[in-house]
Design a protein around this motif. Structure first.
Motif, PDB file in Angstrom:
ATOM      1  N   VAL A 159       0.868  -1.182   0.000  1.00  0.00           N
ATOM      2  CA  VAL A 159       0.000   0.000   0.000  1.00  0.00           C
ATOM      3  C   VAL A 159       0.902   1.229   0.000  1.00  0.00           C
ATOM      4  CG1 VAL A 159      -1.742   1.311   1.263  1.00  0.00           C
ATOM      5  CG2 VAL A 159      -1.865  -1.201   1.217  1.00  0.00           C
ATOM      6  N   ASP A 160       0.691   2.106  -0.956  1.00  0.00           N
ATOM      7  CA  ASP A 160       1.607   3.243  -1.148  1.00  0.00           C
ATOM      8  C   ASP A 160       3.048   2.752  -1.310  1.00  0.00           C
ATOM      9  OD1 ASP A 160      -0.172   5.367  -1.180  1.00  0.00           O
ATOM     10  OD2 ASP A 160      -0.195   5.570   0.997  1.00  0.00           O
ATOM     11  N   ASP A 161       3.191   1.613  -1.969  1.00  0.00           N
ATOM     12  CA  ASP A 161       4.498   0.988  -2.214  1.00  0.00           C
ATOM     13  C   ASP A 161       5.183   0.485  -0.947  1.00  0.00           C
ATOM     14  OD1 ASP A 161       4.391   1.284  -4.981  1.00  0.00           O
ATOM     15  OD2 ASP A 161       5.137   3.342  -4.854  1.00  0.00           O
ATOM     16  N   GLU A 162       4.476   0.492   0.188  1.00  0.00           N
ATOM     17  CA  GLU A 162       5.029  -0.031   1.440  1.00  0.00           C
ATOM     18  C   GLU A 162       4.488  -1.438   1.678  1.00  0.00           C
ATOM     19  OE1 GLU A 162       7.333   1.454   3.165  1.00  0.00           O
ATOM     20  OE2 GLU A 162       7.274   3.212   1.850  1.00  0.00           O
ATOM     21  N   PRO A 163       5.365  -2.409   1.956  1.00  0.00           N
ATOM     22  CA  PRO A 163       4.891  -3.786   2.143  1.00  0.00           C
ATOM     23  C   PRO A 163       4.200  -3.961   3.489  1.00  0.00           C
ATOM     24  CG  PRO A 163       7.241  -3.673   2.573  1.00  0.00           C
ATOM     25  CD  PRO A 163       6.832  -2.301   2.077  1.00  0.00           C
ATOM     26  N   PHE A 164       3.168  -4.797   3.480  1.00  0.00           N
ATOM     27  CA  PHE A 164       2.571  -5.212   4.746  1.00  0.00           C
ATOM     28  C   PHE A 164       3.430  -6.343   5.308  1.00  0.00           C
ATOM     29  CE2 PHE A 164      -0.410  -8.197   6.928  1.00  0.00           C
ATOM     30  CZ  PHE A 164      -0.550  -7.434   8.084  1.00  0.00           C
ATOM     31  N   TRP A 165       4.061  -6.093   6.449  1.00  0.00           N
ATOM     32  CA  TRP A 165       4.982  -7.059   7.063  1.00  0.00           C
ATOM     33  C   TRP A 165       4.680  -7.074   8.562  1.00  0.00           C
ATOM     34  CZ3 TRP A 165       7.635 -10.936   5.372  1.00  0.00           C
ATOM     35  CH2 TRP A 165       8.690 -11.483   6.122  1.00  0.00           C
ATOM     36  N   LEU A 166       4.105  -8.163   9.017  1.00  0.00           N
ATOM     37  CA  LEU A 166       3.558  -8.220  10.369  1.00  0.00           C
ATOM     38  C   LEU A 166       4.516  -7.761  11.465  1.00  0.00           C
ATOM     39  CD1 LEU A 166       1.266 -11.378  10.497  1.00  0.00           C
ATOM     40  CD2 LEU A 166       0.712  -9.094  11.333  1.00  0.00           C
ATOM     41  N   PRO A 167       5.782  -8.172  11.460  1.00  0.00           N
ATOM     42  CA  PRO A 167       6.649  -7.765  12.583  1.00  0.00           C
ATOM     43  C   PRO A 167       6.802  -6.258  12.733  1.00  0.00           C
ATOM     44  CG  PRO A 167       7.653  -9.567  11.349  1.00  0.00           C
ATOM     45  CD  PRO A 167       6.474  -9.104  10.554  1.00  0.00           C
ATOM     46  N   HIS A 168       6.636  -5.505  11.634  1.00  0.00           N
ATOM     47  CA  HIS A 168       6.846  -4.058  11.687  1.00  0.00           C
ATOM     48  C   HIS A 168       5.539  -3.270  11.546  1.00  0.00           C
ATOM     49  CE1 HIS A 168      10.970  -5.245   9.830  1.00  0.00           C
ATOM     50  NE2 HIS A 168      10.961  -5.411  11.139  1.00  0.00           N
ATOM     51  N   ALA A 169       4.455  -3.955  11.301  1.00  0.00           N
ATOM     52  CA  ALA A 169       3.201  -3.255  11.013  1.00  0.00           C
ATOM     53  C   ALA A 169       2.527  -2.759  12.287  1.00  0.00           C
ATOM     54  CB  ALA A 169       2.255  -4.195  10.258  1.00  0.00           C
ATOM     55  N   ASN A 170       1.844  -1.625  12.163  1.00  0.00           N
ATOM     56  CA  ASN A 170       0.997  -1.125  13.248  1.00  0.00           C
ATOM     57  C   ASN A 170      -0.375  -1.778  13.076  1.00  0.00           C
ATOM     58  OD1 ASN A 170      -0.197   0.305  15.324  1.00  0.00           O
ATOM     59  ND2 ASN A 170      -0.522   2.144  14.090  1.00  0.00           N
ATOM     60  N   VAL A 171      -0.588  -2.862  13.785  1.00  0.00           N
ATOM     61  CA  VAL A 171      -1.809  -3.658  13.631  1.00  0.00           C
ATOM     62  C   VAL A 171      -2.824  -3.208  14.674  1.00  0.00           C
ATOM     63  CG1 VAL A 171      -2.780  -5.972  13.710  1.00  0.00           C
ATOM     64  CG2 VAL A 171      -0.527  -5.607  12.692  1.00  0.00           C
ATOM     65  N   LEU A 172      -3.954  -2.678  14.204  1.00  0.00           N
ATOM     66  CA  LEU A 172      -4.991  -2.197  15.113  1.00  0.00           C
ATOM     67  C   LEU A 172      -5.861  -3.333  15.624  1.00  0.00           C
ATOM     68  CD1 LEU A 172      -6.109   1.048  13.223  1.00  0.00           C
ATOM     69  CD2 LEU A 172      -4.286   0.743  14.925  1.00  0.00           C
ATOM     70  N   SER A 173      -6.044  -4.362  14.807  1.00  0.00           N
ATOM     71  CA  SER A 173      -6.795  -5.546  15.255  1.00  0.00           C
ATOM     72  C   SER A 173      -6.270  -6.766  14.518  1.00  0.00           C
ATOM     73  CB  SER A 173      -8.298  -5.377  15.027  1.00  0.00           C
ATOM     74  OG  SER A 173      -8.597  -5.330  13.647  1.00  0.00           O
ATOM     75  N   PHE A 174      -6.300  -7.896  15.203  1.00  0.00           N
ATOM     76  CA  PHE A 174      -5.745  -9.136  14.654  1.00  0.00           C
ATOM     77  C   PHE A 174      -6.594 -10.297  15.162  1.00  0.00           C
ATOM     78  CE2 PHE A 174      -3.166 -12.919  14.736  1.00  0.00           C
ATOM     79  CZ  PHE A 174      -2.283 -12.832  13.666  1.00  0.00           C
ATOM     80  N   ASP A 175      -7.055 -11.107  14.248  1.00  0.00           N
ATOM     81  CA  ASP A 175      -7.815 -12.304  14.629  1.00  0.00           C
ATOM     82  C   ASP A 175      -7.525 -13.394  13.597  1.00  0.00           C
ATOM     83  OD1 ASP A 175     -10.632 -13.143  16.316  1.00  0.00           O
ATOM     84  OD2 ASP A 175     -10.246 -14.218  14.454  1.00  0.00           O
ATOM     85  N   ARG A 176      -6.855 -14.455  14.049  1.00  0.00           N
ATOM     86  CA  ARG A 176      -6.601 -15.607  13.189  1.00  0.00           C
ATOM     87  C   ARG A 176      -7.183 -16.829  13.870  1.00  0.00           C
ATOM     88  NH1 ARG A 176      -0.984 -18.356  11.047  1.00  0.00           N
ATOM     89  NH2 ARG A 176      -0.381 -18.139  13.239  1.00  0.00           N
ATOM     90  N   ARG A 177      -7.852 -17.673  13.073  1.00  0.00           N
ATOM     91  CA  ARG A 177      -8.480 -18.839  13.684  1.00  0.00           C
ATOM     92  C   ARG A 177      -8.561 -20.009  12.728  1.00  0.00           C
ATOM     93  NH1 ARG A 177     -13.484 -17.146  16.466  1.00  0.00           N
ATOM     94  NH2 ARG A 177     -12.240 -15.304  16.944  1.00  0.00           N
ATOM     95  N   LEU A 178      -8.268 -21.170  13.281  1.00  0.00           N
ATOM     96  CA  LEU A 178      -8.508 -22.423  12.584  1.00  0.00           C
ATOM     97  C   LEU A 178      -9.969 -22.765  12.818  1.00  0.00           C
ATOM     98  CD1 LEU A 178      -7.051 -24.777  11.035  1.00  0.00           C
ATOM     99  CD2 LEU A 178      -6.898 -25.921  13.256  1.00  0.00           C
ATOM    100  N   ASN A 179     -10.762 -22.621  11.776  1.00  0.00           N
ATOM    101  CA  ASN A 179     -12.210 -22.793  11.879  1.00  0.00           C
ATOM    102  C   ASN A 179     -12.540 -24.264  11.634  1.00  0.00           C
ATOM    103  OD1 ASN A 179     -15.022 -22.856  11.423  1.00  0.00           O
ATOM    104  ND2 ASN A 179     -15.022 -20.729  10.722  1.00  0.00           N
ATOM    105  N   MET A 180     -12.827 -24.984  12.708  1.00  0.00           N
ATOM    106  CA  MET A 180     -13.021 -26.427  12.595  1.00  0.00           C
ATOM    107  C   MET A 180     -14.432 -26.803  12.163  1.00  0.00           C
ATOM    108  SD  MET A 180     -10.656 -27.761  15.779  1.00  0.00           S
ATOM    109  CE  MET A 180     -11.253 -26.606  17.012  1.00  0.00           C
ATOM    110  N   LYS A 181     -15.319 -25.851  12.094  1.00  0.00           N
ATOM    111  CA  LYS A 181     -16.646 -26.112  11.530  1.00  0.00           C
ATOM    112  C   LYS A 181     -16.636 -25.997  10.017  1.00  0.00           C
ATOM    113  CE  LYS A 181     -20.429 -25.455  14.774  1.00  0.00           C
ATOM    114  NZ  LYS A 181     -21.608 -24.621  15.139  1.00  0.00           N
ATOM    115  N   SER A 182     -15.866 -25.054   9.499  1.00  0.00           N
ATOM    116  CA  SER A 182     -15.842 -24.845   8.049  1.00  0.00           C
ATOM    117  C   SER A 182     -14.622 -25.467   7.384  1.00  0.00           C
ATOM    118  CB  SER A 182     -15.896 -23.345   7.730  1.00  0.00           C
ATOM    119  OG  SER A 182     -14.726 -22.705   8.194  1.00  0.00           O
ATOM    120  N   GLY A 183     -13.634 -25.899   8.175  1.00  0.00           N
ATOM    121  CA  GLY A 183     -12.432 -26.483   7.592  1.00  0.00           C
ATOM    122  C   GLY A 183     -11.572 -25.457   6.884  1.00  0.00           C
TER     123      GLY A 183
END
Length: 555
Positions: free
Chosen positions: A102-126
């Motif tokens: 975005v604006d030629d800047e890479p999204f890179w988690l270790p350096h990003a200003n993350v306002l919200s984060f949610d990752r999930r292994l959804n075992m109902k939907s696989g």
């Protein structure tokens, strides 16, 4: 056994949930653990739970069950009966990568200003689902939503839904979808014998490659095992914003770059489809055609339909397999939610390791990593098959049929050991014994009886006597022959039948006499062989005659 202190992750980052494995914050110290926990697979194709952006990475990996490279086992001195070649599952072409700028800047988690984060292994939907809001250094907020699946319905197909939305400003956005073969192997930090062999040279050798924008097809083969892999990606982009495309490929990599003039509130939705095929005999042209046909069908169906099929498959699985728990809150150390999550997590990974194994075995780590080389052990028959027999008997039958397909090699292995009958390998991919350590490998003769135990349990639960009489009985005869040849009646033990020089399931006490587990399992193997042959002779004399002819059984 290697004991490690138990680690309890912070509950505010990994809150318990009955149907999801949830991560609420990027935790760099748990990269490798997260990649394993959030891995997806269908028994044929497995993808570690790495981030779409291609990093950061602990141990990356995409694996195909049964796709391996062979290598010579080197000994200080050769000895009779030792295994000669090892086999290691190959980390194949990585197609999960979707880089965002975005604006030629890479999204890179270790350096990003993350306002919200949610990752999930959804075992109902696989699926593996992730929702992030990223604020760039200039204050522009970006919503990033992804959903990844490895299809149970379509054995050779995986797909990613990747959506980017500028929330409060416009910006030039670039999405780079990539595929890479022959990635550098992960560095081994210790001498843990469970870790896979690290190949020093190139494992996948290019055989073909081409691009049909926005599709890329690559074909490779291994050197020693002579297996062929074809891999392809295709893309569909949905957005109201102006877009341009560029496609590049080399013999080991491919890249589709999408440049978008993103406007606030206008979603940019990428659907990425990935297909894999393997063969020992087909030429590269045929392999490329196969993988393209799979992509044609996946793209025509679209991601929503693939997701619907995945959810339907999971609904059927849970209806057959779910175990519901209620704990006594006054005495239990864990809540009902935590215990329920743990049980469903394990059941889900059993499914991912076995569902579409079809013509192979179940690797010890499933398809979540390269540990144990991707080998099949006796764990399949003793721990996995009992569950499958009652919940998915077709899969259980496929796994037993796979063992029957290795019977000729097991007979050859017995001959190498100067024994009669058949000796199934303790660890293998292609049917050859791959353990370089005789005492904790070949000496575990109980593998024969473990397989026959699973066969008996399968027949008892399903009543599938056709399989028993057509395929199972031949395995019973040959494994019984080995026990009869290996054991002897010992006058010093009151004329009892003894089995010496074997290793039981306790691999830390090797090559012992009359191991209890081995002796009891061998006895059951012998008894079941005799009773099955007697039943066959009385009820199916035609099949009994064929068995005598094939096995030279003394009638």
């Amino acid at each position: 056994m290697i004991h490690r202190p138990r680690f309890q992750p912070a509950p505010h980052i990994y809150p318990p949930d009955e149907w999801d494995m949830v991560e609420k914050q990027f935790v760099p110290d748990l990269l490798q653990q997260g990649e394993t926990m959030f891995a997806l697979g269908n028994g044929y194709l497995g993808m570690r739970g790495t981030f779409e952006e291609g990093g950061p990475i602990g141990q990356n990996g995409t694996f195909i069950n049964g796709f391996y490279e062979a290598w010579e086992i080197l000994y200080p001195e050769r000895a009779y009966g030792l295994a000669t070649h090892g086999q290691t599952i190959v980390n194949v072409t990585d197609t999960k990568i979707i880089k965002l700028y975005v604006d030629d800047e890479p999204f890179w988690l270790p350096h990003a200003n993350v306002l919200s984060f949610d990752r999930r292994l959804n075992m109902k939907s696989g699926t593996l689902d992730r929702d992030i809001v990223w604020e760039t250094p200039t204050g522009k907020q970006v919503s990033i939503t992804s959903r990844r699946l490895v299809s149970f319905e379509h054995r050779h197909l995986a797909a990613i839904f990747y959506q980017v939305t500028m929330l409060n400003a416009s910006a030039p956005v670039v999405i780079s979808s990539e595929m890479i073969a022959n990635e550098p192997p992960a560095h081994r930090v210790n001498h843990d014998p469970r870790q896979a062999k690290v190949f020093t040279g190139k494992v996948l050798h290019p055989r073909a490659g081409y691009a049909k924008e926005p599709r890329i097809v690559l074909c490779h083969s291994t050197d020693k095992s002579r297996l062929i892999l074809s891999c392809a990606v295709d893309h569909r982009l949905e957005t109201q914003c102006p877009t341009s495309w560029q496609t590049h490929y080399t013999e080991d990599a491919g890249q589709v770059v999408m440049s978008i003039d993103a406007q606030p509130g206008q979603p940019i939705t990428l659907m990425k489809y990935m297909a894999y095929h393997t063969s020992r005999t087909a030429p590269p042209e045929e392999m490329c055609a196969r993988v393209e046909r799979t992509l044609d069908r996946g793209v025509a169906d679209g991601f929503p339909r693939l997701l619907q099929e995945q959810q339907r498959y999971m609904q059927d699985f849970w209806q057959r397999s779910d175990v519901q728990i209620t704990v006594d809150s006054t005495s239990a150390k864990r809540s009902t939610t935590e215990v329920q999550q743990a049980i469903r997590f394990n059941l889900f990974h059993v499914l991912q390791a076995s569902a579409r194994a079809d013509t192979t075995g179940v690797p010890a780590k499933g398809l979540t990593g390269q540990a144990y080389e991707g080998h099949y052990f006796w764990d399949t028959e003793i721990y996995v098959l009992p569950f499958l027999i009652y919940t998915a008997p077709r899969i259980a039958k496929n796994l037993l049929r796979f063992r029957h397909g290795l019977l000729d090699m097991a007979k050859e292995r017995a001959r190498q050991l100067s024994q009669k009958g058949a000796m199934f390998p303790w660890r293998t991919i292609n049917g050859e014994e791959a353990s370089a350590y005789y005492a904790a490998g070949t000496a575990q003769y109980h593998i024969n009886a473990d397989i026959m135990y699973a066969l008996k349990k399968y027949v008892q639960a399903t009543g599938d006597e056709e399989f028993l009489f057509n395929e199972g009985v031949e395995m019973l005869v040959e494994t019984a022959r080995l026990w009869h040849d290996l054991g002897f009646y010992n006058n010093r033990q009151g004329g009892k039948f003894c089995i010496h020089g074997v290793t039981g399931p306790d691999e830390y006490n090797t090559v012992v006499d009359n191991n209890t587990y081995t002796n009891l399992m061998a006895r059951e193997n012998l008894r079941y062989a005799v009773s099955t042959v007697d039943t066959l002779r009385g009820r199916r004399p035609d099949l009994y005659t064929a068995l005598v002819h094939k096995t030279h059984l003394n009638s």
